[in-house]
Design a protein around this motif. Structure first.
Motif, PDB file in Angstrom:
ATOM      1  N   SER A   1       4.916  -6.388  -6.951  1.00  0.00           N
ATOM      2  CA  SER A   1       5.429  -4.582  -7.974  1.00  0.00           C
ATOM      3  C   SER A   1       5.567  -3.886  -6.880  1.00  0.00           C
ATOM      4  CB  SER A   1       3.953  -4.693  -8.693  1.00  0.00           C
ATOM      5  OG  SER A   1       4.253  -3.676  -9.789  1.00  0.00           O
ATOM      6  N   GLU A   2       6.517  -3.383  -8.008  1.00  0.00           N
ATOM      7  CA  GLU A   2       7.124  -1.672  -7.064  1.00  0.00           C
ATOM      8  C   GLU A   2       5.534  -0.908  -6.761  1.00  0.00           C
ATOM      9  OE1 GLU A   2       9.664  -0.116  -9.220  1.00  0.00           O
ATOM     10  OE2 GLU A   2      11.095  -1.650  -8.862  1.00  0.00           O
TER      11      GLU A   2
ATOM     12  N   GLU B   1       4.406  -1.205  -3.173  1.00  0.00           N
ATOM     13  CA  GLU B   1       5.319  -1.371  -2.098  1.00  0.00           C
ATOM     14  C   GLU B   1       4.152  -0.523  -1.365  1.00  0.00           C
ATOM     15  OE1 GLU B   1       9.418   0.164  -1.483  1.00  0.00           O
ATOM     16  OE2 GLU B   1       8.515   0.781  -3.489  1.00  0.00           O
TER      17      GLU B   1
ATOM     18  N   TRP C   1      11.993  -6.316  -6.054  1.00  0.00           N
ATOM     19  CA  TRP C   1      12.717  -6.075  -4.829  1.00  0.00           C
ATOM     20  C   TRP C   1      14.189  -7.247  -4.950  1.00  0.00           C
ATOM     21  CZ3 TRP C   1       7.760  -6.028  -4.280  1.00  0.00           C
ATOM     22  CH2 TRP C   1       7.005  -5.166  -4.366  1.00  0.00           C
TER      23      TRP C   1
END
Length: 110
Positions: free
Chosen positions: A17-18, A21, A105
């Protein structure tokens, strides 16, 4: 390379998940660093000999040995945060039903 590998492993768990990151990036960087340090040690050995000011021969470890040990410890700690170690897999929450399994992504992550 390592970022994509980690995203592929964590996607089925809902952890690619972002939100994560930076931590994923840090783990990927540590894994790349471990590869480089292991390559150095394979090519040069773990230690070298040097002559002291008194003329004695002394065996010393390369600084890369300590750097590798620290990088491995840090990578293991970061991997545990994502449930990527046997002891930590049960402690990491899984994706909630209905959330997407897609890699956010796209080509960058894989």
């Amino acid at each position: 390379m390592w970022f994509g590998v980690l995203c592929a492993k964590l996607s089925p768990l809902g952890l690619a998940s972002e939100t994560f990151e930076e931590t994923l990036g840090l783990l990927a960087a540590r894994l790349a660093e471990i590869e480089e340090l292991e390559r150095f040690i394979r090519e040069n050995g773990r230690s070298y000999t040097t002559t002291t000011a008194q003329g004695d021969v002394m065996c010393r470890p390369y600084p890369e040995v300590a750097m590798l040990n620290e990088a491995r410890r840090h990578a293991q700690s970061l991997a545990a945060e994502f449930g990527l170690t046997p002891a930590s897999i049960g402690r990491v929450g899984r994706q909630q039903k209905g959330q997407s399994d897609e890699n956010p992504w796209g080509a960058f992550g894989g």
